[in-house]
Design an enzyme around this catalytic site. Structure first.
Site, PDB file in Angstrom:
ATOM      1  N   GLY A  54      42.343  25.058  48.640  1.00  0.00           N
ATOM      2  CA  GLY A  54      43.373  25.152  49.668  1.00  0.00           C
ATOM      3  C   GLY A  54      43.602  26.613  49.980  1.00  0.00           C
ATOM      4  N   CYS A  81      38.759  25.610  42.815  1.00  0.00           N
ATOM      5  CA  CYS A  81      39.360  26.749  43.517  1.00  0.00           C
ATOM      6  C   CYS A  81      40.895  26.708  43.432  1.00  0.00           C
ATOM      7  CB  CYS A  81      38.846  26.764  44.959  1.00  0.00           C
ATOM      8  SG  CYS A  81      39.103  28.345  45.750  1.00  0.00           S
ATOM      9  N   TYR A  82      41.582  26.402  44.526  1.00  0.00           N
ATOM     10  CA  TYR A  82      43.047  26.316  44.430  1.00  0.00           C
ATOM     11  C   TYR A  82      43.446  25.263  43.392  1.00  0.00           C
ATOM     12  CZ  TYR A  82      47.954  25.551  45.689  1.00  0.00           C
ATOM     13  OH  TYR A  82      49.315  25.417  45.641  1.00  0.00           O
ATOM     14  N   HIS A 168      32.887  26.683  44.017  1.00  0.00           N
ATOM     15  CA  HIS A 168      32.815  25.410  44.745  1.00  0.00           C
ATOM     16  C   HIS A 168      31.539  24.639  44.396  1.00  0.00           C
ATOM     17  CE1 HIS A 168      36.275  25.852  47.458  1.00  0.00           C
ATOM     18  NE2 HIS A 168      36.059  27.141  47.270  1.00  0.00           N
ATOM     19  N   GLU A 170      30.822  21.711  45.220  1.00  0.00           N
ATOM     20  CA  GLU A 170      30.477  20.733  46.267  1.00  0.00           C
ATOM     21  C   GLU A 170      29.584  21.317  47.361  1.00  0.00           C
ATOM     22  OE1 GLU A 170      33.260  22.274  45.846  1.00  0.00           O
ATOM     23  OE2 GLU A 170      34.444  22.551  47.648  1.00  0.00           O
ATOM     24  N   ASP A 226      29.218   2.258  64.873  1.00  0.00           N
ATOM     25  CA  ASP A 226      30.347   1.837  64.047  1.00  0.00           C
ATOM     26  C   ASP A 226      30.885   0.471  64.454  1.00  0.00           C
ATOM     27  OD1 ASP A 226      29.966   4.341  63.070  1.00  0.00           O
ATOM     28  OD2 ASP A 226      31.660   5.245  64.124  1.00  0.00           O
ATOM     29  N   LYS A 366      29.489   8.022  57.910  1.00  0.00           N
ATOM     30  CA  LYS A 366      28.496   7.537  58.865  1.00  0.00           C
ATOM     31  C   LYS A 366      27.201   7.053  58.205  1.00  0.00           C
ATOM     32  CE  LYS A 366      27.934   7.371  63.363  1.00  0.00           C
ATOM     33  NZ  LYS A 366      29.049   7.055  64.278  1.00  0.00           N
TER      34      LYS A 366
END
Ligand code: XMP
Length: 508
Positions: A54, A81-82, A168, A170, A226, A366
């Site tokens: 954040g 992180c945050y 990070h 990710e 979708d 998706k």
């Protein structure tokens, strides 16, 4: 079903974290820190929690915080992180500004042996982006990684199964990020990784079989991936209880209405109604130029059309929509700022004639929707086709919308798509935009004053970020030549070379 909670503290990567978790076959759910309580978390049976990054500093007055009791409920935590700093703060550690030694970008990480770093080499590369750092560890924690400027690049309280990483994991720039997340999910949280498309179909069909037994269900079919997948899924659950309504709002691509009608009527034996509502939409959009207002109008009018259709059909109880997870998140929840209100979420009026709305794909990304579509036996050509936004050409015509502009754009767009297909180039999304710029040109001996069309093509995995596609010049040239020759009012073609961010994929 095993679930991981991604507790969002306003980071940009919450969706990416959830995707990374799901790629491991573990279901991840994002909740904003202010949209769930400690009690709800306790009752939800999460196998583990990930606190996101954040933009704030933990000591700021309005920085997002959470009840410190969250560290004592016995559910493993990974703070990023945050999120890492917040764990330190909640557990009694100290966070300071790193000042001139704050880190940004690829950084060498020295990792100590521990459950989180199983099979991660002692030295590897991680991605850092921080200005604060944990300067004093809370009681019960030990530092498990360092970088040159960050003595606590990761920490652990192994007894309580709480971990924090300043970097990070990710993002793909972190060399062993995937492994670190896997270690957390499987090694620390004990997940099995049993979340699959098959389970999703079975579970969802069973759920709606029960919930919507005997109900009459209307599906808002746009013909895109979708809503098509949502329709076929729902058809499995409620059979003939389902009627699909396809609204031609006059802002579809060339021939699209006819193609959709053919597929659904002939191929899937689903009750299908085509509503030609071009005039209705165009008259409501008359004189409106503001992008968000256009989106809202389209969203509202869609619902009104469905309500009218449902009245004509007799009582209909439920409305099915093809909303997917990024629509829900990007439409703004909690602290996340609203980027665009997607018509299938943001435009919903609060008072509805229906008993309820069913959004069977609401929790899927998706690529997951596509996997489900293939499993359901929907033809690959439909499932893999490029996305087309619900508001259609509305978001690709800048300024006021008129029938003439829509016709012009349809032709230019069809030519561009044809040329790319001819050249065998398949970006993730590619289309034309009708700008509100007119410019001077020359044709034969005469001066022209025509529209400028912008071509847009992007490459992306997830549509959250995207790069502009490097289309060969000769293909761009062929498209430009044909568009200016074949579409009467266009005398200039430009190519959009902006990534997302800072731009978005669509122009509005
Ligand atoms: P942006 O422009 O936000 O687009 O970068 C990301 C992806 O979302 C699609 N998009 C929409 N899809 N309803 C939809 O169903 C909408 O209102 C909407 N707006 C954008 C866009 O085409 C791209 O694939």
């Amino acid at each position: 079903m095993e679930k991981i909670l991604v507790l969002d503290f306003g980071g940009q990567y919450d969706l990416l974290i959830a995707r990374r978790v799901r790629e491991q076959g573990v279901f991840a759910e994002i909740k904003s820190y202010n949209a769930i309580t400690l009690d709800e978390i306790k009752k939800s049976g999460y196998k583990g929690m990930i606190f996101t990054g954040g933009p704030n500093s933990v000591y700021e007055k309005d920085s997002p915080r959470f009840d410190g009791g969250i560290l004592n409920i016995g559910v493993p935590v990974l703070g990023i992180c945050y999120g890492h700093q917040l764990i330190a703060f909640l557990a009694g550690g100290v966070i300071e500004s790193a000042g001139s030694i704050s880190e940004y970008g690829k950084t060498e990480l020295c990792a100590d042996p521990c459950a989180l770093f199983e099979n991660v080499p002692e030295k590897s590369v991680c991605w850092m982006s921080h200005t604060d750092y944990v300067s004093a560890l809370p009681a019960g924690f030990r530092a498990i990684a360092q970088t040159r400027n960050c003595p606590c690049a990761a920490m652990a309280d192994e007894k309580r199964r709480i971990f924090g990483v300043q970097f990070h994991p990710e993002v793909t720039h972190t060399e062993y990020g995937g492994r670190i997340l896997r270690n957390f999910l499987f090694g620390v949280c004990g997940c099995k990784g049993d979340w699959k498309a098959d389970d999703f179909i079975g579970r969802t069909v069973e759920k709606y079989k029960k919930e919507l037994r005997g109900k009459r269900v209307l599906c808002a079919l746009s013909g895109g991936v979708d809503s098509s997948v949502a329709a076929v899924l729902m058809h499995r659950a409620v059979g003939d209880g389902l009627t699909c309504v396809f609204v031609d709002h006059g802002l579809l691509r060339k021939n699209e209405g006819d193609e959709v009608e053919k597929v659904f009527r002939d191929m899937f034996n689903i009750k299908f109604i085509r509503v030609n509502a071009q005039e209705r939409f165009l008259s409501r959009l008359k004189g409106v130029s503001a992008p968000e207002q256009k989106r809202r109008i389209i969203g509202e009018e869609f619902i009104r059309v469905f309500e009218d259709e449902s009245r004509a059909l007799g009582k209909t109880d439920y409305l099915v929509q093809g909303t997917i997870y990024p629509d829900v998140v990007e439409s703004g929840k909690g602290d996340a700022s609203t980027i665009k209100s997607h018509h299938n979420v943001g435009g919903l009026p609060s008072v509805m004639d229906f008993e309820g709305i069913a959004e069977p794909l609401r929790e899927l990304f998706k690529d997951e929707v596509r996997a489900v579509g293939i499993k359901l036996g929907i033809p690959e050509a439909l499932v893999m086709r490029q996305p087309f936004p619900g508001p259609g050409l509305t978001v690709r015509i800048i300024g006021e919308i008129t029938e003439e502009k829509a016709d012009t754009l349809r032709e230019a767009d069809a030519i561009f798509r044809e040329e790319l297909e001819k050249a065998g180039i398949r970006p993730s999304q590619y289309f034309a935009v009708l700008t509100d710029t007119q410019s001077v040109g020359v044709m034969g001996d005469a001066r022209t004053y025509g529209h400028t069309v912008a071509l847009r093509a992007v490459s992306t995995d997830d549509f959250m970020t995207a790069d502009w596609t490097r289309i060969p010049y000769e293909v761009l040239e062929a498209a430009s030549r044909r568009i200016t020759n074949e579409v009467k009012t266009i005398n200039r073609v430009v190519y959009d070379i902006t990534s997302k961010p800072p731009a978005t994929v669509e122009w509005e």
